[in-house]
Design an enzyme around this catalytic site. Structure first.
Site, PDB file in Angstrom:
ATOM      1  N   GLU A 267       0.882  -1.181   0.000  1.00 51.79           N
ATOM      2  CA  GLU A 267       0.000   0.000   0.000  1.00 51.79           C
ATOM      3  C   GLU A 267       0.907   1.214   0.000  1.00 51.79           C
ATOM      4  OE1 GLU A 267      -3.181  -0.092  -0.256  1.00 51.79           O
ATOM      5  OE2 GLU A 267      -3.704  -2.137   0.333  1.00 51.79           O
ATOM      6  N   CYS A 301      -2.970   8.818   2.544  1.00 49.57           N
ATOM      7  CA  CYS A 301      -2.544   8.356   1.224  1.00 49.57           C
ATOM      8  C   CYS A 301      -3.621   8.669   0.190  1.00 49.57           C
ATOM      9  CB  CYS A 301      -2.187   6.881   1.234  1.00 49.57           C
ATOM     10  SG  CYS A 301      -3.348   5.907   2.156  1.00 49.57           S
TER      11      CYS A 301
END
Ligand SMILES: *[C@@H]1O[C@H](CO)[C@@H](O)[C@H](O)[C@H]1NC(C)=O
Length: 510
Positions: A267, A301
């Site tokens: 990720e 993010c």
């Protein structure tokens, strides 16, 4: 400190899982031994705690304990493992406010967001409880008479989980709750700057495990930096390595894991765009863009970093947005009135200033923000930059700070291409009422991201869907949908229950 959370002691049938944590709350350096990390409050840069980091020997011992604990855990039926995960969810519910405050104090995000990420852990525990009774494999038609073809899923074994500072609770929750019901043991390394949170979460889990007479080492923790991370990436005993962090570090991790033909779940970075067409409801657009760009001080993010506005509405939206930015209440993150807190570290402040400077040099104009705020802690002004070309180097760079690049576009085809032209592929969203456009956006020539939204912003994913992204975001998926498959290995099993000898493809072998 190494904290493999069963430290022997009372209670029959428990395994000692190595040393207890050495934790000296209140700063003051403590211990004086090797590798003590002091964590600081981002709102004032005062020390909070000193946490002794694990040595490689500590790491070695913890991996051994976790592997031993797995033998016990893997034998427990999945629904019973789910029941224990349910209890972990309940234990977190009871402590949600204190844990949320601790996140606020050590990470620096505002209190409601701190509580929010503990809530995500609670939610994924609930999800995992249900899943623990539903994981199955198909029974497929065999081409041979008297044969069965079935798919069996088994746990991979030990799941290494490396998490980042920005979601110090939720990301561990997404990984561990699913990994646990699948029958895996977990070994967690959080960010060194949020060590106290990792210790607190692990202690809560340890108590639940021990109350159920399960070895605490099923959920082990190693506090440490790059040396421990590297050891995990290279370690063949790490049957899956889930890594959340920057694309730069993620690439090193990916190469180290691939080198041993291991499995990784990545990720990594995002460079997420919101695209607003002229038919959009602007009452929806302004608060959405504000939340996505300024929330968590731009350190998600999924933060919106690029805002594409169709020509005809560009000036109006910029003006309204700048007005909304001016009203953002800045303050101590734990204060219930605050909407916007500090950046996590002093280094982040430098990166912010550097990015603003580069944006100016590349032709951007700062419409609002751009400066450090004159108060203790790592506060910077939420910033809007206009006038840059869509492909300016700084626009294609992920800076973990609240800088929004606002860009003008003419028509759909060009702006869909601009959405996709960056290296990252995490989240994306459009605001429009045009039904055809919505389905083109979801289709093969639309967004190439893992998260593709319509009339909601780029951030704020739900746990029920698979979370993750394409390209330099790393390709991993966590949390909901069929992400559980990444935490298991698949066996295709053929069982012969017949009494005679038909070989496949009709071969005779006599
Ligand atoms: C299945 O088992 C039967 C009985 O033992 C045996 O005769 C047959 O050869 C086996 N089939 C295959 C495909 O091996």
């Amino acid at each position: 400190a190494l904290l493999a959370p069963t430290s022997g002691g009372q209670g029959a049938g428990r395994e000692g899982a190595g040393q207890a944590a050495t934790l000296e709350a209140g700063g003051g350096g403590g211990g004086g031994g090797r590798g003590v990390v002091t964590t600081y409050c981002p709102a004032n840069n005062e020390p909070i705690a000193s946490v002794r980091q694990a040595s490689l020997e500590d790491y070695e011992e913890t991996v051994k304990k976790a592997k031993e604990a797995w033998k016990v855990w893997a034998d427990i039926p999945a629904p019973k493992r789910g029941e224990i995960v349910r209890q972990i969810g309940d234990a977190l519910r009871q402590k949600i406010k204190v844990l949320g405050s601790l996140v606020s104090l050590e990470m620096g995000k505002i209190f409601v967001e701190g509580v929010g990420e503990v809530q995500e852990y609670v939610d994924v525990c609930d999800y995992a409880v249900g899943l623990s009774r539903m994981i199955g494999g198909p029974i497929l038609p065999s081409e041979r008479p008297g044969h069965a073809l079935i798919e069996q899923w088994n746990p991979v074994g030990l799941v290494g989980i490396i998490t980042a500072f920005n979601f110090p609770v939720a990301v561990y929750g997404w990984n561990s709750a699913i990994a646990m019901i699948c029958g895996n043991a977990c070994l967690w390394k959080g960010a060194p700057t949020t060590s106290l949170i990792s210790v607190a979460v692990t202690k809560i889990i340890a108590k639940v495990l021990e109350d159920n007479r399960v070895p605490g080492a099923v959920c082990s923790l190693v506090c440490g930096g790059a040396d421990i991370g590297t050891a995990m990436a290279r370690d063949e005993r790490m049957d899956l390595l889930s890594f959340t962090g920057s694309t730069k570090v993620g690439k090193q991790v990916a190469l180290m894991v691939q080198e041993r033909f291991g499995r990784s779940l990545l990720e990594l970075g995002g460079n997420n765009a919101i695209i607003v067409f002229e038919d959009a409801d602007l009452n929806l657009v302004i608060p959405s863009a504000l939340f996505a760009a300024v929330g968590t001080a731009g350190q998600r993010c999924t933060t919106a970093r690029r805002l594409f506005l169709q020509e005809s509405i560009h000036d109006e939206v910029v003006a309204k947005l700048a007005k909304a930015y001016a009203q953002v209440r800045i303050g101590d993150p734990w204060d219930s009135d605050t909407l916007y807190g500090p950046l996590h570290t002093k280094e982040a402040v430098k990166m912010f200033l550097d990015a603003v400077e580069q944006a100016k040099q590349q032709g951007g104009s700062v419409v609002c923000g751009g400066k450090v705020i004159n108060r203790p802690g790592n506060y910077v002004e939420p910033t809007i930059v206009t006038g840059l070309p869509h492909n300016a180097p700084i626009v294609h760079t992920e800076t973990f700070a609240p800088i929004l690049y606002v860009l003008k576009f003419k028509e759909e085809e060009e702006v869909f291409a601009w959405n996709n032209e960056v290296k990252q592929g995490l989240s994306s969203s459009i605001f429009t009422k045009d039904l055809g456009r919505i389905f083109r956006w979801l289709g093969p020539k639309g967004s190439d991201c893992g998260i593709v939204n319509v009339n909601i912003p780029t951030s704020g994913a739900e746990i029920g869907g698979a979370f993750g992204g394409e390209k330099h975001t790393g390709g991993g998926r966590e949390s909901g949908s069929d992400s559980w498959k990444l935490y298991m290995r698949r066996s295709t099993c053929t069982i012969n229950y017949s009494k005679n000898l038909p070989l496949a493809q009709g071969i005779k072998f006599q």
